[in-house]
Design a protein around this motif. Structure first.
Motif: not given
Length: 542
Positions: A80, A83, A87, A353-354
């Protein structure tokens, strides 16, 4: 000469004899070594799949176990945080694009206004710094494990497995003072003649190993230090490398033949990872130069929103007393690095991851999406420092680029990705805090309670940059020699050295009564000799 009547043993002997006489045995050994080294990273996933298949075969009469995709990050709280962090970086790059009123990618302007470019760079701020990353790591909490007293000491609140002192001694047993090391035994000011004899012996031994380069043998050699360079006649020695084939029309070159024994060893020892089939590096020097030039052509043709951030970091790096001659050198390497789409395939960990995806503009490629930047690495403060020491090993950026790419994909990418995996930045921070608080609790307590500063805030920039710019360049290269030689465990040396430095300066630290005084104690580390300090800590601490 294999006959139909030959048994298995005879066939093995004849095959081995043929390989030896045709000089194929060593190359076969290296290819097997590369396969074993690269497959080790996927061993756990394959082991879980084989266990499931074994269960199905053994208990076929029972209900089938549903196949569940194993996430790359096993801890939900870390996943979490990762991510959210990625982001956040993506949002900040988009915000930069809006603030500057520029698209993410556009054709390079034909009129080059240097004053405008310089003023834009000076007005920028970094997407993130090491302090931002440390703050994010410190905010990762496990709600199910808040009552542990030891977790309250440091910044890292996760209960991760870390090696103890005995395990570290076993991992790095070759660093014991009973063995001679470059960085120690060639620095004896009282007997310079022995220093020269020892250095000559190391050069001769290295020359022999490079003539028949075998990866495990080279790594054992490098654990005791690598000489800074030899004559140019050794530049063309055979180097065992890996070519990364990403199924594009163009082959991706990996390395250039370096100008010294240190870089020859590095090229032969580092094994990068690619999900596609591995091939021997058969690219010529001309092909590698052409590939690097194509990356620079991409820089000249298109302007990405991240280019100014790379230039900003290069400008600040060359302000350092060691790296001021390398402005153009570093600028070419970092901008070429940002355009290299092969980098995500060469790492053993997901870089982002983003992803920031640019929906193609008519001015670029209609109907096509492009990731910004293609290397998947959002530029950050002090990223150029990871490349800067290579300026002392290479004359041309085209030669240094492929070494930097391999170093980043194999080692340095783990220092900037949030993950609970072994030897990533989160784990290394935990190793530092556990070692320091366990071995020197009074020192740790003095820093936290009396001065009001966490030791990790001091050590984190050292780990984040691999000590580049904080130590003398030769000492940095000595660390990187051992880091590469120990491969998977090599990054563990960074937090261990940090603890050793704290122990070395402990008397000064106990005399400190304010944060300003504590920072003064670590203001200049350029007098430190790393290898003897590391030896003393590892094998005398109790």
């Amino acid at each position: 000469n294999i006959q139909q009547s030959d048994d298995d043993h005879s066939i093995k002997l004849k095959v081995r004899e043929w390989l030896s006489t045709n000089n194929k045995l060593l190359s076969l050994k290296n290819e097997i070594c590369k396969i074993l080294l690269s497959s080790a990273n996927t061993h756990s996933k394959n082991q879980q799949q084989s266990t499931t298949l074994q269960y199905k075969d053994q208990f076929a009469w029972k209900a089938a176990i549903p196949e569940i995709a194993t996430p790359e990050e096993p801890l939900d709280i870390v996943a979490t945080a990762r991510n959210q962090w990625d982001k956040r970086l993506r949002y900040q790059v988009r915000t930069l694009s809006v603030q500057q009123k520029r698209p993410l990618i556009q054709k390079q302007s034909t009129s080059d206004n240097a004053s405008d470019t310089s003023s834009e760079v000076l007005s920028l701020r970094y997407i993130y710094t090491c302090e931002d990353l440390l703050e994010t790591l410190a905010n990762i909490h496990n709600a199910n494990n808040q009552n542990s007293a030891m977790l309250q000491w440091g910044l890292i609140k996760l209960d991760l497995h870390t090696p103890n002192l005995h395990e570290l001694r076993m991992k790095f047993k070759e660093l014991h003072p009973r063995y001679k090391h470059l960085g120690v035994d060639d620095c004896n000011t009282h007997n310079k003649q022995n220093n020269q004899l020892f250095l000559q012996h190391r050069l001769q031994k290295g020359r022999q190993y490079l003539e028949n380069a075998y990866i495990p043998q080279l790594r054992e050699y490098a654990k005791f230090g690598i000489p800074p360079g030899i004559r140019t006649k050794m530049w063309n020695a055979m180097i065992v490398t890996i070519n990364d084939d990403d199924n594009d029309d163009e082959k991706k070159p990996d390395d250039e033949i370096p100008p010294g024994i240190r870089t020859k060893m590095w090229n032969a020892m580092i094994v990068t990872i690619n999900d596609d089939e591995k091939k021997p590096d058969d690219d010529t020097e001309e092909q590698k130069e052409a590939y690097f030039n194509r990356l620079l052509d991409s820089v000249d043709d298109t302007d990405m929103i991240t280019d100014c951030l790379y230039r900003l970091d290069v400008d600040q790096t060359v302000d350092h007393q060691d790296f001021f001659p390398f402005d153009d050198f570093l600028n070419d390497i970092m901008l070429a690095f940002s355009r290299d789409s092969a980098i995500p395939k060469m790492t053993g960990i997901t870089l982002n991851t983003a992803l920031l995806i640019n929906h193609a503009d008519d001015h670029i490629k209609s109907g096509e999406q492009q990731i910004i930047p293609p290397c998947h690495v959002i530029p950050f403060h002090q990223q150029t420092l990871l490349c800067a020491p290579l300026g002392f090993l290479y004359e041309e950026p085209k030669n240094a680029y492929f070494m930097f790419r391999k170093l980043f994909c194999r080692f340095f990418c783990k220092l900037h990705v949030i993950s609970s995996a072994r030897n990533t930045i989160l784990s290394l921070c935990k190793v530092f805090e556990c070692l320091l608080s366990y071995l020197y609790p009074s020192l740790f307590f003095h820093c936290v309670n009396h001065i009001g500063i966490q030791p990790l805030t001091i050590a984190f920039p050292w780990i984040f940059t691999g000590f580049a710019s904080y130590l003398k360049n030769e000492e940095v290269l000595n660390i990187w020699d051992r880091m590469i030689a120990y491969d998977d465990d090599g990054l563990l040396l960074l937090p261990v050295i940090c603890v050793a430095i704290f122990h070395f300066r402990k008397d000064n630290l106990f005399a400190c009564d304010s944060k300003e005084n504590l920072h003064l104690v670590f203001q200049d580390l350029r007098t430190i000799k790393v290898i003897p300090l590391l030896q003393h800590f590892l094998f005398t601490a109790k």
